[in-house]
Scaffold this active site. Structure first.
Site, PDB file in Angstrom:
ATOM      1  N   TYR A   2      57.267  99.976 -61.446  1.00 38.44           N
ATOM      2  CA  TYR A   2      55.813 100.137 -61.258  1.00 38.44           C
ATOM      3  C   TYR A   2      55.232 100.918 -62.436  1.00 38.44           C
ATOM      4  CZ  TYR A   2      51.390 101.346 -58.909  1.00 38.44           C
ATOM      5  OH  TYR A   2      50.067 101.504 -58.590  1.00 38.44           O
ATOM      6  N   SER A  32      47.394 103.468 -63.315  1.00 37.33           N
ATOM      7  CA  SER A  32      47.847 104.388 -62.263  1.00 37.33           C
ATOM      8  C   SER A  32      48.150 105.734 -62.912  1.00 37.33           C
ATOM      9  CB  SER A  32      49.118 103.812 -61.646  1.00 37.33           C
ATOM     10  OG  SER A  32      49.739 104.748 -60.811  1.00 37.33           O
TER      11      SER A  32
HETATM   12  N1  LIG Z   1      46.343 103.341 -53.664  1.00 37.38           N
HETATM   13  C1  LIG Z   1      46.811 104.078 -54.666  1.00 37.38           C
HETATM   14  O1  LIG Z   1      47.217 105.240 -54.468  1.00 37.38           O
HETATM   15  C2  LIG Z   1      46.830 103.545 -56.070  1.00 37.38           C
HETATM   16  C3  LIG Z   1      47.216 104.438 -57.073  1.00 37.38           C
HETATM   17  C4  LIG Z   1      47.273 103.986 -58.374  1.00 37.38           C
HETATM   18  C5  LIG Z   1      46.938 102.678 -58.681  1.00 37.38           C
HETATM   19  N2  LIG Z   1      46.571 101.827 -57.699  1.00 37.38           N
HETATM   20  C6  LIG Z   1      46.250 100.454 -58.089  1.00 37.38           C
HETATM   21  O2  LIG Z   1      44.998 100.071 -57.571  1.00 37.38           O
HETATM   22  C7  LIG Z   1      44.984  98.663 -57.353  1.00 37.38           C
HETATM   23  C8  LIG Z   1      44.483  98.370 -55.951  1.00 37.38           C
HETATM   24  O3  LIG Z   1      45.400  98.938 -55.025  1.00 37.38           O
HETATM   25  P1  LIG Z   1      45.028  99.382 -53.546  1.00 37.38           P
HETATM   26  O4  LIG Z   1      45.525 100.756 -53.375  1.00 37.38           O
HETATM   27  O5  LIG Z   1      43.624  99.074 -53.253  1.00 37.38           O
HETATM   28  O6  LIG Z   1      46.036  98.439 -52.725  1.00 37.38           O
HETATM   29  P2  LIG Z   1      45.815  97.423 -51.530  1.00 37.38           P
HETATM   30  O7  LIG Z   1      47.192  96.954 -51.160  1.00 37.38           O
HETATM   31  O8  LIG Z   1      44.972  98.041 -50.466  1.00 37.38           O
HETATM   32  O9  LIG Z   1      44.973  96.242 -52.203  1.00 37.38           O
HETATM   33  C9  LIG Z   1      45.526  95.395 -53.181  1.00 37.38           C
HETATM   34  C10 LIG Z   1      44.955  93.990 -52.990  1.00 37.38           C
HETATM   35  O10 LIG Z   1      45.521  93.153 -54.013  1.00 37.38           O
HETATM   36  C11 LIG Z   1      45.878  91.924 -53.420  1.00 37.38           C
HETATM   37  N3  LIG Z   1      46.934  91.252 -54.174  1.00 37.38           N
HETATM   38  C12 LIG Z   1      48.255  91.574 -54.222  1.00 37.38           C
HETATM   39  N4  LIG Z   1      48.910  90.684 -54.955  1.00 37.38           N
HETATM   40  C13 LIG Z   1      47.999  89.778 -55.384  1.00 37.38           C
HETATM   41  C14 LIG Z   1      48.088  88.619 -56.181  1.00 37.38           C
HETATM   42  N5  LIG Z   1      49.265  88.184 -56.655  1.00 37.38           N
HETATM   43  N6  LIG Z   1      46.952  87.925 -56.452  1.00 37.38           N
HETATM   44  C15 LIG Z   1      45.761  88.337 -55.937  1.00 37.38           C
HETATM   45  N7  LIG Z   1      45.628  89.427 -55.164  1.00 37.38           N
HETATM   46  C16 LIG Z   1      46.739  90.139 -54.890  1.00 37.38           C
HETATM   47  C17 LIG Z   1      46.374  92.308 -52.023  1.00 37.38           C
HETATM   48  O11 LIG Z   1      46.400  91.192 -51.136  1.00 37.38           O
HETATM   49  C18 LIG Z   1      45.368  93.381 -51.645  1.00 37.38           C
HETATM   50  O12 LIG Z   1      44.249  92.818 -50.978  1.00 37.38           O
HETATM   51  C19 LIG Z   1      46.411  98.174 -57.631  1.00 37.38           C
HETATM   52  O13 LIG Z   1      46.478  97.653 -58.931  1.00 37.38           O
HETATM   53  C20 LIG Z   1      47.238  99.430 -57.519  1.00 37.38           C
HETATM   54  O14 LIG Z   1      48.428  99.378 -58.273  1.00 37.38           O
HETATM   55  C21 LIG Z   1      46.503 102.218 -56.384  1.00 37.38           C
END
Ligand SMILES: NC(=O)c1ccc[n+]([C@@H]2O[C@H](COP(=O)([O-])OP(=O)(O)OC[C@H]3O[C@@H](n4cnc5c(N)ncnc54)[C@H](O)[C@@H]3O)[C@@H](O)[C@H]2O)c1
Length: 282
Positions: free
Chosen positions: A165, A152
């Site tokens: 986080y 992130s």
């Molecule tokens: N959206 C952002 O701004 C952002 C920024 C930085 C990093 N990220 C990272 O990107 C990745 C994806 O995030 P996103 O934004 O697509 O979020 P999202 O919530 O849309 O998708 C995350 C997915 O992970 C699944 N998940 C959660 N816990 C789980 C577990 N224990 N086992 C299996 N699956 C699980 C959820 O059910 C969901 O489908 C994450 O690691 C997040 O930290 C996102």
């Protein structure tokens, strides 16, 4: 004689196998669809059955094979079973994307030990379990492969309203950088991805801790992410490009590039920017 390729190329993934955790929503879903569009066979997992089934149904139209499993990435045995089933089915894995993750908004004093266990279990140990379960097969195959770990921008610049986080995402970055050096002799690249502010369901799924009305704070957070409007489809494209270039750290949105630059070149300015950013989530 054709030269032996030294790294995984992503423009055409025909007959390649991509494993993606957290494929039921957001960035994971778009990565699954993009890999499918480029010809890959997929092994997808999530704890969100409905989202996972929806991703698989959409990906099916691109013609590749797809296996889906309900797997909690925090559960090392479940990940090992998933890896075994994937290898039994496809024989190899070329691209491992440890994407599943959750958010928690709050300072250290607002975060319980239970919260820490939950967050570290998924965001850090989920990545460890993915690598642990799939890497031996990838190494044994002796062909170019790649591991993508979702860190992130909060893994580049500590944020006092995202303390736990940030800690997990710094850890993912460090793990990925070390792993990229360790795996280079095996022709397996490693990329830590730092997306920025991406419009996904993460704002709905995050835990909110500390003072103030949690729902109001969640609504503000969702509105900030929606207004920023950076779509997960673009993140998926940029991630596959970073894999192609074998980048060890891949900032995605412009704010993530800025944070990367500041954190490396001007730490005091980075500290000031992080404090201002944290005000937005209070
Ligand atoms: N959206 C952002 O701004 C952002 C920024 C930085 C990093 N990220 C990272 O990107 C990745 C994806 O995030 P996103 O934004 O697509 O979020 P999202 O919530 O849309 O998708 C995350 C997915 O992970 C699944 N998940 C959660 N816990 C789980 C577990 N224990 N086992 C299996 N699956 C699980 C959820 O059910 C969901 O489908 C994450 O690691 C997040 O930290 C996102």
């Amino acid at each position: 004689m054709p030269r032996k390729s030294t790294r995984l190329r992503t423009a055409d993934l025909t007959d390649r196998v991509a494993v993606i955790t957290g494929a039921g929503s957001g960035i994971g879903r778009e990565l699954a669809l993009l890999c499918a569009r480029r010809g890959a066979n997929l092994a997808l997992c999530d704890i969100n059955d409905i989202g996972l089934a929806d991703t698989a149904a959409t990906a099916h139209s691109f013609g590749g094979r797809i296996v889906t499993r309900r797997v909690d990435v925090a559960d090392s045995e479940a990940m090992s079973r998933f890896a075994q089933e994937t290898v039994d089915l496809y024989g190899a894995v070329d691209l491992l994307i440890n994407n599943a993750g959750v958010g928690l908004v709050g300072g250290f004093l607002d975060t319980s030990v239970k919260d820490w266990d939950w967050l570290v279990g998924i965001n850090l140990m989920g990545v460890v379990h993915g690598c642990n379960a799939f890497l031996p097969t990838m190494i044994d195959a002796g062909r170019p492969g790649h591991v993508v770990n979702l860190s992130s921008a909060a893994g580049l610049l500590a944020n006092p309203q995202l303390t736990a986080y940030s800690a997990t995402k710094f850890a993912v970055l460090g793990l990925s950088e070390a792993l990229s050096m360790e795996l280079a002799p095996h022709r397996i690249g490693v990329t830590a991805v730092c997306p920025g502010v991406i419009n996904t369901a993460i704002t709905q799924n995050s835990a909110i801790r500390g003072d103030g009305d949690a729902e109001q704070r969640r609504n503000r957070l969702m509105s900030t992410y929606q207004k920023r409007g950076y779509p997960p489809e673009r993140v998926a494209h940029n991630i596959l490009r970073a894999v192609d270039r074998n980048q060890s750290v891949a900032p995605i949105a412009p704010e993530a590039h800025l944070m990367y630059l500041l954190s490396r070149a001007a730490p005091p300015l980075a500290h000031w920017a992080a404090t201002r950013l944290a005000e937005l989530t209070k």
